[in-house]
Scaffold this motif. Sequence first.
Motif, PDB file in Angstrom:
ATOM      1  N   GLY A 163       4.315   7.649 -10.215  1.00  0.00           N
ATOM      2  CA  GLY A 163       5.576   7.456  -9.506  1.00  0.00           C
ATOM      3  C   GLY A 163       5.411   7.600  -7.999  1.00  0.00           C
ATOM      4  N   ARG A 164       6.418   7.166  -7.264  1.00  0.00           N
ATOM      5  CA  ARG A 164       6.404   7.252  -5.800  1.00  0.00           C
ATOM      6  C   ARG A 164       7.754   7.757  -5.297  1.00  0.00           C
ATOM      7  NH1 ARG A 164       2.119   5.845  -7.369  1.00  0.00           N
ATOM      8  NH2 ARG A 164       0.609   4.402  -6.412  1.00  0.00           N
ATOM      9  N   LYS A 165       7.700   8.586  -4.263  1.00  0.00           N
ATOM     10  CA  LYS A 165       8.896   8.940  -3.512  1.00  0.00           C
ATOM     11  C   LYS A 165       8.867   8.123  -2.234  1.00  0.00           C
ATOM     12  CE  LYS A 165       9.725  13.712  -5.024  1.00  0.00           C
ATOM     13  NZ  LYS A 165       9.821  15.129  -4.579  1.00  0.00           N
ATOM     14  N   VAL A 166       9.921   7.333  -2.031  1.00  0.00           N
ATOM     15  CA  VAL A 166       9.964   6.473  -0.849  1.00  0.00           C
ATOM     16  C   VAL A 166      11.127   6.891   0.038  1.00  0.00           C
ATOM     17  CG1 VAL A 166       8.930   4.550  -2.097  1.00  0.00           C
ATOM     18  CG2 VAL A 166      11.402   4.713  -1.964  1.00  0.00           C
ATOM     19  N   ASP A 192       0.854  -1.192   0.000  1.00  0.00           N
ATOM     20  CA  ASP A 192       0.000   0.000   0.000  1.00  0.00           C
ATOM     21  C   ASP A 192       0.890   1.243   0.000  1.00  0.00           C
ATOM     22  OD1 ASP A 192      -2.565  -1.110  -0.004  1.00  0.00           O
ATOM     23  OD2 ASP A 192      -2.492  -1.480   2.150  1.00  0.00           O
ATOM     24  N   ASN A 193       0.263   2.393  -0.153  1.00  0.00           N
ATOM     25  CA  ASN A 193       0.998   3.658  -0.102  1.00  0.00           C
ATOM     26  C   ASN A 193       1.108   4.142   1.347  1.00  0.00           C
ATOM     27  OD1 ASN A 193       1.293   4.375  -3.103  1.00  0.00           O
ATOM     28  ND2 ASN A 193      -0.876   3.875  -2.919  1.00  0.00           N
ATOM     29  N   THR A 194       1.569   3.260   2.213  1.00  0.00           N
ATOM     30  CA  THR A 194       1.671   3.594   3.621  1.00  0.00           C
ATOM     31  C   THR A 194       2.718   4.678   3.860  1.00  0.00           C
ATOM     32  OG1 THR A 194       2.306   2.711   5.790  1.00  0.00           O
ATOM     33  CG2 THR A 194       3.232   1.621   3.863  1.00  0.00           C
ATOM     34  N   ARG A 195       2.453   5.568   4.813  1.00  0.00           N
ATOM     35  CA  ARG A 195       3.385   6.655   5.119  1.00  0.00           C
ATOM     36  C   ARG A 195       4.700   6.138   5.681  1.00  0.00           C
ATOM     37  NH1 ARG A 195      -0.058  10.662   8.741  1.00  0.00           N
ATOM     38  NH2 ARG A 195      -0.743   8.649   9.547  1.00  0.00           N
ATOM     39  N   THR A 196       4.696   4.900   6.161  1.00  0.00           N
ATOM     40  CA  THR A 196       5.938   4.296   6.640  1.00  0.00           C
ATOM     41  C   THR A 196       6.965   4.215   5.520  1.00  0.00           C
ATOM     42  OG1 THR A 196       4.659   2.969   8.189  1.00  0.00           O
ATOM     43  CG2 THR A 196       6.911   2.257   7.756  1.00  0.00           C
ATOM     44  N   ALA A 238      15.366  -2.293  -0.035  1.00  0.00           N
ATOM     45  CA  ALA A 238      14.976  -2.953  -1.281  1.00  0.00           C
ATOM     46  C   ALA A 238      16.201  -3.231  -2.156  1.00  0.00           C
ATOM     47  CB  ALA A 238      13.957  -2.097  -2.032  1.00  0.00           C
ATOM     48  N   SER A 239      17.136  -2.298  -2.188  1.00  0.00           N
ATOM     49  CA  SER A 239      18.354  -2.501  -2.982  1.00  0.00           C
ATOM     50  C   SER A 239      19.209  -3.622  -2.392  1.00  0.00           C
ATOM     51  CB  SER A 239      19.167  -1.207  -3.045  1.00  0.00           C
ATOM     52  OG  SER A 239      18.437  -0.183  -3.690  1.00  0.00           O
ATOM     53  N   HIS A 240      19.253  -3.695  -1.055  1.00  0.00           N
ATOM     54  CA  HIS A 240      20.052  -4.719  -0.396  1.00  0.00           C
ATOM     55  C   HIS A 240      19.538  -6.124  -0.728  1.00  0.00           C
ATOM     56  CE1 HIS A 240      22.782  -6.086   2.858  1.00  0.00           C
ATOM     57  NE2 HIS A 240      21.866  -7.016   3.058  1.00  0.00           N
ATOM     58  N   TYR A 241      18.208  -6.283  -0.701  1.00  0.00           N
ATOM     59  CA  TYR A 241      17.615  -7.601  -0.967  1.00  0.00           C
ATOM     60  C   TYR A 241      17.226  -7.780  -2.433  1.00  0.00           C
ATOM     61  CZ  TYR A 241      17.639  -8.668   3.982  1.00  0.00           C
ATOM     62  OH  TYR A 241      18.045  -8.938   5.270  1.00  0.00           O
ATOM     63  N   ARG A 242      17.364  -6.708  -3.244  1.00  0.00           N
ATOM     64  CA  ARG A 242      17.211  -6.748  -4.699  1.00  0.00           C
ATOM     65  C   ARG A 242      15.784  -7.027  -5.179  1.00  0.00           C
ATOM     66  NH1 ARG A 242      19.876 -10.229  -7.789  1.00  0.00           N
ATOM     67  NH2 ARG A 242      20.175 -11.853  -6.241  1.00  0.00           N
ATOM     68  N   PHE A 243      14.767  -6.874  -4.317  1.00  0.00           N
ATOM     69  CA  PHE A 243      13.396  -7.043  -4.797  1.00  0.00           C
ATOM     70  C   PHE A 243      12.873  -5.716  -5.346  1.00  0.00           C
ATOM     71  CE2 PHE A 243      12.751  -5.740  -0.358  1.00  0.00           C
ATOM     72  CZ  PHE A 243      11.742  -4.795  -0.478  1.00  0.00           C
ATOM     73  N   ARG A 244      11.862  -5.804  -6.206  1.00  0.00           N
ATOM     74  CA  ARG A 244      11.256  -4.606  -6.798  1.00  0.00           C
ATOM     75  C   ARG A 244       9.972  -4.276  -6.030  1.00  0.00           C
ATOM     76  NH1 ARG A 244       7.702  -2.976 -11.188  1.00  0.00           N
ATOM     77  NH2 ARG A 244       7.007  -5.127 -11.469  1.00  0.00           N
ATOM     78  N   PRO A 245       9.918  -3.117  -5.374  1.00  0.00           N
ATOM     79  CA  PRO A 245       8.673  -2.738  -4.691  1.00  0.00           C
ATOM     80  C   PRO A 245       7.641  -2.205  -5.693  1.00  0.00           C
ATOM     81  CG  PRO A 245      10.345  -1.049  -4.330  1.00  0.00           C
ATOM     82  CD  PRO A 245      10.997  -2.134  -5.139  1.00  0.00           C
ATOM     83  N   VAL A 246       6.404  -2.647  -5.569  1.00  0.00           N
ATOM     84  CA  VAL A 246       5.305  -2.196  -6.427  1.00  0.00           C
ATOM     85  C   VAL A 246       4.245  -1.602  -5.519  1.00  0.00           C
ATOM     86  CG1 VAL A 246       3.576  -2.886  -8.125  1.00  0.00           C
ATOM     87  CG2 VAL A 246       5.798  -4.019  -8.098  1.00  0.00           C
ATOM     88  N   PHE A 247       3.747  -0.416  -5.856  1.00  0.00           N
ATOM     89  CA  PHE A 247       2.784   0.268  -5.007  1.00  0.00           C
ATOM     90  C   PHE A 247       1.423   0.329  -5.688  1.00  0.00           C
ATOM     91  CE2 PHE A 247       6.958   1.805  -3.804  1.00  0.00           C
ATOM     92  CZ  PHE A 247       6.940   1.548  -2.442  1.00  0.00           C
ATOM     93  N   THR A 260       6.582   8.673   0.821  1.00  0.00           N
ATOM     94  CA  THR A 260       6.508  10.058   1.292  1.00  0.00           C
ATOM     95  C   THR A 260       5.682  10.933   0.365  1.00  0.00           C
ATOM     96  OG1 THR A 260       8.569  10.605   0.124  1.00  0.00           O
ATOM     97  CG2 THR A 260       8.752   9.871   2.411  1.00  0.00           C
ATOM     98  N   ASP A 261       5.544  10.525  -0.909  1.00  0.00           N
ATOM     99  CA  ASP A 261       4.775  11.335  -1.854  1.00  0.00           C
ATOM    100  C   ASP A 261       4.389  10.481  -3.062  1.00  0.00           C
ATOM    101  OD1 ASP A 261       3.506  13.536  -2.914  1.00  0.00           O
ATOM    102  OD2 ASP A 261       5.329  14.375  -3.808  1.00  0.00           O
ATOM    103  N   ILE A 262       3.177  10.725  -3.584  1.00  0.00           N
ATOM    104  CA  ILE A 262       2.718  10.072  -4.816  1.00  0.00           C
ATOM    105  C   ILE A 262       2.846  11.095  -5.943  1.00  0.00           C
ATOM    106  CG2 ILE A 262       0.777   8.994  -6.001  1.00  0.00           C
ATOM    107  CD1 ILE A 262      -0.275   8.102  -3.290  1.00  0.00           C
ATOM    108  N   ILE A 263       3.663  10.766  -6.925  1.00  0.00           N
ATOM    109  CA  ILE A 263       3.956  11.690  -8.016  1.00  0.00           C
ATOM    110  C   ILE A 263       2.926  11.505  -9.126  1.00  0.00           C
ATOM    111  CG2 ILE A 263       5.713  12.409  -9.683  1.00  0.00           C
ATOM    112  CD1 ILE A 263       7.781  11.068  -7.821  1.00  0.00           C
TER     113      ILE A 263
END
Length: 512
Positions: A214-217, A200-204, A225-234, A207-210
Amino acid sequence: MDQIRHIRELYYEQGITNISQIAEITNLNRKTVTKYIDMEDFSSPPPEPASDQERESKLNPYKPIIDSWLIADKKAPRKQRHTAKRVYRRLKNEVEGFDCSYRLVASYVSLKKKELIRQKKDDGYIPLEHHPGEGQADFGKADFKENGFYHEGKYLVVSYPHSNGGYLQLNYGENMECLLEGLVAIFEHVGGVPTEIWFDNTRTIVTDIIKGGGRKVTERFQRFASHYRFRPVFMNPESGWEKGNVENKVGYLRRNELVPVPEFKSLTEFNKELLFACDRDMEREHYEHDDLFISDLFRDDKAAFLPLPEAAFDTAAYITARTNKYGQIKLADGRHTYSVSPTYSECEVNVKLTSMTVTIMDSHMKEIVTHKRLYGDYKQTSMDWLPYLKYIARKPRSLRNSGIYDMMPQSMQLFMDSCENSERGRILKVLSELTDRTGFDSALRTVNEAIAMNSTDPDSLKSLYNRLYSDVPVLPPLDDIQTIPDGKIIPFNTIDLKKMDAALKKGGTMNG
């Protein structure tokens, strides 16, 4: 049609077979030219059926009102949305001149709700076909008891739509530390990382929906996400249906793993048990494949998972805070107060936050004190009294003016007031020793016992503490006094001391 005829004339009649040349002559792109050159059916399109708005209906004047109510329902809780009956009653009560039948209203409400669902799906950009290795994540609410204390907690669920498998981890809250620690625990238990995870677009995290999707996280989540190499989808805003698998799994796991309200001693150990319980839950038939268990399909998920990274990711947050004059810091917008030490008053300290602990460190990152992390939207204080008692024991005369006195519980203030000034330093040392041994609560209970018995000296405090907390055997009461044999009382002045000395020497020689 003139443009189409011109294209076909250039190609078929004038023999210009170069598509790029025709595109240049007609000022059209290559795709358009190719489309009309290859077109075979030039029949007129059939007329489109008239829409609901074009058909004559008694309900037409009221449809905009109904539409506005149903569109507003998208932001309302599921159980507080309009039914057809509620729409009909509102129209009758609130709209002057309304005279349509309930059947007409119910038919339109049903069609309109289906249309709104189709619009949601058409507006979305996420496919509903799930491939092995994909995951979805969400939080649910669940209460629990740990060591007898009641918590209004949250739990993280990660589901795998391809197999319909899923895992949960119970938490005190829903902050970034709870999210990251829960994800890591599940990754490590299953031995791999989903290729992509839907959120979800949780505030955790966000930070912003473009505009444009797009999303600012947050930087921490980007690093994770970069460390574990998965792709986050919102998800699209207000489109929880897009990750319906985890939405269903949140309810399923609560009903099957968290009912009745769980009681345990250690949240860490209980979370380990939950992971194995979810393993066992997969040994059942998949809802769409009668011949396959969830565990069979989950093997496909695991085969597609990304490998775990070699280096561990530090899920803790690190911040700085400034202590007040009492040597305390405040977090959570000032709602939660944590003690540090009177020697660290009005200075900068480093703070390490995990889902369960708050560790306060000095400028060299050396630990000063660790607290259990507080949760809740109300004011709370966590005090470690040992540094304060040790500090003031060295300066007992300054107790009243130190600010420490004001922080003490009322019963301890009363006890300190009743003590002699000359004994106050020794009493504070005893209290710090008792606190160091079994905690401040045990020292406070000893003080309350001392007040009840009107004892105000250090030795009495130690004796009372030993009686309350040491393993002193309780002797049984004496038998009835009548069973004790009678003894003859001999006056002291009639005793022959020479005979007694001789008897004692004889006994000493025998025992020697």
